[in-house]
Design a protein around this motif. Structure first.
Motif, PDB file in Angstrom:
ATOM      1  N   SER A  75       3.685   1.967  -4.211  1.00 35.63           N
ATOM      2  CA  SER A  75       4.017   1.520  -5.811  1.00 35.63           C
ATOM      3  C   SER A  75       3.225   2.167  -6.899  1.00 35.63           C
ATOM      4  CB  SER A  75       3.574  -0.013  -5.946  1.00 35.63           C
ATOM      5  OG  SER A  75       4.233  -0.710  -5.323  1.00 35.63           O
ATOM      6  N   ILE A 103      -1.721  -3.275  -9.686  1.00 37.84           N
ATOM      7  CA  ILE A 103      -1.462  -2.761  -8.400  1.00 37.84           C
ATOM      8  C   ILE A 103      -1.872  -3.373  -6.574  1.00 37.84           C
ATOM      9  CG2 ILE A 103      -0.187  -0.760  -6.648  1.00 37.84           C
ATOM     10  CD1 ILE A 103      -0.792   1.128  -9.109  1.00 37.84           C
ATOM     11  N   VAL A 158       6.105  -1.323  -9.809  1.00 40.31           N
ATOM     12  CA  VAL A 158       4.967  -2.346  -8.585  1.00 40.31           C
ATOM     13  C   VAL A 158       5.659  -3.583  -8.127  1.00 40.31           C
ATOM     14  CG1 VAL A 158       2.438  -3.204  -8.560  1.00 40.31           C
ATOM     15  CG2 VAL A 158       2.796  -1.220  -9.600  1.00 40.31           C
TER      16      VAL A 158
END
Length: 317
Positions: A75, A103, A158
């Protein structure tokens, strides 16, 4: 916690490596037979697949924490690549820092199994927090474009991808034969096979364009061919890797193949708007991270919530 991979998952991964070996042999044969043709892109694609599959299977073989960390890094790389493509203002840097910090928090919720926070952290709390932080900076010129760009990137790279890692948290009772890892491998395998099948069928039989203004290479024949192959494999592999009934496997095959296509052309629209062919150069023959995970941004959330609705039920509520 160590992930002792279930036998069906190990055999499936072994099958993937066998297919890569066959593809490598075919590529070498083609290069020897047709020496007048350039096969560098094909070789680069296969070499990149070896790396992708090895890293992915290695992350699964270690332990659950490493597997979740692997998806967090994925991500991060995807968001960084996305933000490197999108024009941003100098004043947005402090807001972007918060997007990167999100994240770690999103995957922390996965790690501790906080299902409710996992679902709402980015689409609710970050969606509200990032505009507020941008307002405090005081830069109003380009505000709407800037916040829309960052929020969409966070959702795409994400939030959507984090659904892959939460499959590892699926209760064993839901899928006794292969666990959450089996569901994850099933999803990733079908999504990537769909991409490959649509590409191959499009090259072989493609005549009619689907979305010529967005992705001229996509054809009706490629889409239908990919959907047929993916749905067939979904039904065949379902008893091996999942708890899905034949009807659910059939529905998922159709859904994943169609949504994979939509994810692909959605990122293609982004690149066309920016006048780019590829999102990056990290993966030779494929382009960048976004070029490889574009389909998963659509298939991962849909597959996850399909599974939760029909098979997990209220165990996480």
């Amino acid at each position: 916690m160590t992930l002792a991979l279930p036998t069906p998952v190990l055999w499936t991964l072994a099958g993937v490596y066998a297919l890569l070996g066959i593809a490598t042999a075919i590529a070498l044969s083609l290069a020897n037979i047709h020496q007048d043709q350039d096969h560098r892109e094909l070789k680069a694609r296969i070499q990149s697949w070896w790396i992708i599959v090895t890293v992915f299977s290695g992350a699964l073989l270690l332990n659950r924490t490493i597997s979740i960390l692997f998806f967090a890094i994925l991500s991060f790389l995807a968001l960084r690549e996305y933000l490197s493509l999108i024009p941003t203002r100098l004043s947005d840097r402090r807001v972007i820092l918060w997007a990167y910090l999100a994240i770690g928090l999103q995957y922390f919720w996965v790690h501790i199994g906080w299902y409710g926070m996992f679902l709402i952290f980015i689409p609710v709390y970050m969606f509200l927090f990032l505009p507020m932080r941008m307002v405090l900076i005081g830069e109003t010129t380009g505000f709407l474009n800037a916040i829309g760009t960052i929020n969409w990137g966070l959702m795409l790279t994400v939030y959507a991808l984090s659904h892959l890692s939460y499959l590892l948290m699926v209760p064993t009772a839901t899928n006794p034969s292969a666990g959450g890892t089996g569901l994850l491998v099933y999803l990733v395998l079908l999504t990537e096979i769909n991409d490959i099948a649509q590409y191959c069928w499009g090259k072989l039989l493609g005549r009619h364009k689907v979305v010529p203004k967005v992705s001229p290479g996509k054809t009706v024949e490629g889409l239908l061919g990919g959907m047929t192959v993916t749905t067939g494999i979904a039904v065949v592999l379902a008893p091996w890797l999942t708890p899905f009934s034949p009807l659910h496997a059939l529905c998922l095959g159709l859904l994943l193949s169609l949504m994979g296509f939509i994810g692909d052309v959605t990122v293609s629209a982004l690149k066309r708007d920016l006048k780019l062919k590829d999102s990056g150069t990290l993966l030779p023959g494929h382009g960048g991270i976004l070029d490889r995970i574009d389909s998963l941004t659509y298939t991962a959330p849909l597959f996850f919530h399909f599974t939760v609705y029909f098979y997990v039920g209220g165990q996480w509520l």
